[in-house]
Design a protein around this motif. Sequence first.
Motif, PDB file in Angstrom:
ATOM      1  N   VAL A  56      53.341 -12.826 -31.080  1.00  0.00           N
ATOM      2  CA  VAL A  56      53.479 -14.264 -31.325  1.00  0.00           C
ATOM      3  C   VAL A  56      52.417 -15.050 -30.568  1.00  0.00           C
ATOM      4  CG1 VAL A  56      54.990 -16.256 -30.969  1.00  0.00           C
ATOM      5  CG2 VAL A  56      55.943 -14.111 -31.854  1.00  0.00           C
ATOM      6  N   ARG A  57      52.156 -14.616 -29.324  1.00  0.00           N
ATOM      7  CA  ARG A  57      51.191 -15.372 -28.509  1.00  0.00           C
ATOM      8  C   ARG A  57      49.759 -15.158 -28.963  1.00  0.00           C
ATOM      9  NH1 ARG A  57      47.905 -17.942 -26.843  1.00  0.00           N
ATOM     10  NH2 ARG A  57      47.495 -18.725 -24.739  1.00  0.00           N
ATOM     11  N   PHE A 107      49.788 -14.749 -33.699  1.00  0.00           N
ATOM     12  CA  PHE A 107      50.028 -15.999 -34.417  1.00  0.00           C
ATOM     13  C   PHE A 107      49.478 -17.212 -33.659  1.00  0.00           C
ATOM     14  CE2 PHE A 107      53.416 -13.161 -35.966  1.00  0.00           C
ATOM     15  CZ  PHE A 107      53.207 -13.262 -37.334  1.00  0.00           C
ATOM     16  N   GLU A 108      49.010 -16.957 -32.447  1.00  0.00           N
ATOM     17  CA  GLU A 108      48.409 -18.016 -31.614  1.00  0.00           C
ATOM     18  C   GLU A 108      49.351 -19.201 -31.421  1.00  0.00           C
ATOM     19  OE1 GLU A 108      44.676 -19.051 -33.325  1.00  0.00           O
ATOM     20  OE2 GLU A 108      43.723 -17.173 -32.746  1.00  0.00           O
ATOM     21  N   ILE A 109      50.618 -18.892 -31.171  1.00  0.00           N
ATOM     22  CA  ILE A 109      51.606 -19.919 -30.839  1.00  0.00           C
ATOM     23  C   ILE A 109      51.734 -19.964 -29.324  1.00  0.00           C
ATOM     24  CG2 ILE A 109      54.022 -20.612 -31.023  1.00  0.00           C
ATOM     25  CD1 ILE A 109      54.134 -19.268 -33.714  1.00  0.00           C
ATOM     26  N   SER A 135      61.544 -20.098 -25.528  1.00  0.00           N
ATOM     27  CA  SER A 135      60.759 -19.859 -26.750  1.00  0.00           C
ATOM     28  C   SER A 135      61.326 -20.606 -27.961  1.00  0.00           C
ATOM     29  CB  SER A 135      60.702 -18.362 -27.046  1.00  0.00           C
ATOM     30  OG  SER A 135      62.009 -17.824 -27.174  1.00  0.00           O
ATOM     31  N   ASN A 149      64.043 -20.744 -32.773  1.00  0.00           N
ATOM     32  CA  ASN A 149      63.515 -19.382 -32.786  1.00  0.00           C
ATOM     33  C   ASN A 149      64.433 -18.517 -33.654  1.00  0.00           C
ATOM     34  OD1 ASN A 149      62.772 -16.716 -32.224  1.00  0.00           O
ATOM     35  ND2 ASN A 149      62.256 -17.183 -30.112  1.00  0.00           N
ATOM     36  N   LEU A 196      58.530 -25.372 -28.396  1.00  0.00           N
ATOM     37  CA  LEU A 196      57.254 -24.709 -28.621  1.00  0.00           C
ATOM     38  C   LEU A 196      56.205 -25.733 -29.034  1.00  0.00           C
ATOM     39  CD1 LEU A 196      58.377 -21.526 -30.605  1.00  0.00           C
ATOM     40  CD2 LEU A 196      57.746 -21.660 -28.197  1.00  0.00           C
ATOM     41  N   ASP A 197      54.990 -25.453 -28.638  1.00  0.00           N
ATOM     42  CA  ASP A 197      53.892 -26.351 -29.006  1.00  0.00           C
ATOM     43  C   ASP A 197      53.412 -26.019 -30.414  1.00  0.00           C
ATOM     44  OD1 ASP A 197      51.962 -28.243 -28.966  1.00  0.00           O
ATOM     45  OD2 ASP A 197      50.611 -27.165 -27.604  1.00  0.00           O
ATOM     46  N   ALA A 198      54.377 -26.143 -31.339  1.00  0.00           N
ATOM     47  CA  ALA A 198      54.094 -25.881 -32.753  1.00  0.00           C
ATOM     48  C   ALA A 198      54.978 -26.817 -33.558  1.00  0.00           C
ATOM     49  CB  ALA A 198      54.366 -24.421 -33.111  1.00  0.00           C
ATOM     50  N   ILE A 235      57.658 -25.751 -36.040  1.00  0.00           N
ATOM     51  CA  ILE A 235      58.841 -25.036 -35.533  1.00  0.00           C
ATOM     52  C   ILE A 235      59.706 -25.947 -34.682  1.00  0.00           C
ATOM     53  CG2 ILE A 235      59.603 -23.108 -34.111  1.00  0.00           C
ATOM     54  CD1 ILE A 235      57.107 -21.590 -34.928  1.00  0.00           C
ATOM     55  N   SER A 236      59.086 -26.694 -33.776  1.00  0.00           N
ATOM     56  CA  SER A 236      59.843 -27.511 -32.831  1.00  0.00           C
ATOM     57  C   SER A 236      60.609 -28.634 -33.514  1.00  0.00           C
ATOM     58  CB  SER A 236      58.896 -28.100 -31.781  1.00  0.00           C
ATOM     59  OG  SER A 236      57.895 -28.907 -32.403  1.00  0.00           O
TER      60      SER A 236
END
Length: 452
Positions: free
Chosen positions: A47-48, A51-53, A116, A121, A164-166, A169-170
């Motif tokens: 994921v990190r 997917f660069e999340i 997360s 999630n 999450l800094d997305a 999703i957040s």
Amino acid sequence: MSQSVPASSSRNLSFSTLRFGGAISIHWFIYLRWVAVLGQLATVLIVRYGFEIPLEIQPLLITIGVTALSNLGLLLWYKTYGQRSGRIQQNPQWSHVLAGIMAFDLLLLTCLLYFSGGPSNPFWIFYFVNLCLAGIELTAWVAWCLNFLAVFCFAYLLYDHRLLDAPAISSVLPSIRDVGQVTLAHNGVFCAFVTCASVIVFFTTLVTSKLRSREEDLRVLERQRIRGEKLEALGTLAAGAAHELSTPLGTIAVVVGELQHELARRTEDPLLMDDVKLIRSELDRCRGILNHMSAQAGEGSVDKKLDLTGQQLFQDLLKQLPDTSRVVNSITPAATRCIVHVEPYVTNQALRGMIKNALEASPPETQVHVTLDHHEGKLRLSVSDQGTGMPEHVLSRMGEPFFTTKQTGKGMGLGVFLARTVVERLGGEMQVESSPGQGTTVRCLIPCRDPG
């Protein structure tokens, strides 16, 4: 990012559960937790970096490290203690340890989800995996306690978690703390979680209890089948012994008869004549027993079942005991009137053997207590001796054919086996209580009915 279990492992776990009655091997459990650690670590890295999340790597790795250390501690505990305990999953201490570890895993999963994205999630669904495993392995009330813990943990994630800094999703399900109120989405997700978790725990515990009950029934039937085979073998042995001994006993009877006639003509010694009469009476008794054994082996039973009162059964039982002066007997009024439907000869022979065993186990100057009372719709015969008692490992083998603690030549180890078989064939049960230095008490319970 949870205590995940691969599909193949789940199938193997189910197979193990069905075969071993819900007692998972500790090796499997440790293995599954190592798989969970590797799965969590791989998920975080993918994921990190895949997917660069953006993720808070440090608290996630610390949580995974705690999981690994706890599993290492479990492994060391098993190596130092478990292997000395034999089949540890049958030990009550193992069930406590397993429940504690599963509760700890729920908390670790909550920590992973907290850092997360919380309910945003999708890996929160692995709460159900842990609850399913708890429903299979633990007792129902412990599984429900873990269910309440999981509901509490999920409710806390709904209230607060790290976003999450997305944005995609957040924004799906922000925390109640960030929104400032409980929204319809929060209520819906929480109700769905509670419903699914409760249904999973309810059905897994129900199915597991049914399977355990069925397996116990199968074990009982298997023991009955083995006992039946042993009885059949003993019947064959009895028939052979009766056939082989009938000829020499017949010859002895003829010789004793001639000796008795000759002595009556030549001597008037009363003691000698009494000895010969005793030999003849004991010989007739042996021939009667052999005839009974032969008929029983050929026809299944020579006795017809008769209705006897407790008084009649008790009186017949006390006959032909080797030393009646040492037997202290009592019968309650309720037991006197009860009616039992038994085979008189077979039942008396089997139960009388318990009294003879008690007399042999007790010192010559002591007494044996025999009581007959009425207990919950059954006649209860209690025989208590004042012998040395039996340790646990000997008590566990009581009732096995040809197992005896007597000296060689003093017994064949069939008395308790035959008594237990006769009592259980009548629909009753036998209970044995003993401890070293405190004697032994045998209780035989036989169904009875009130006279009507």
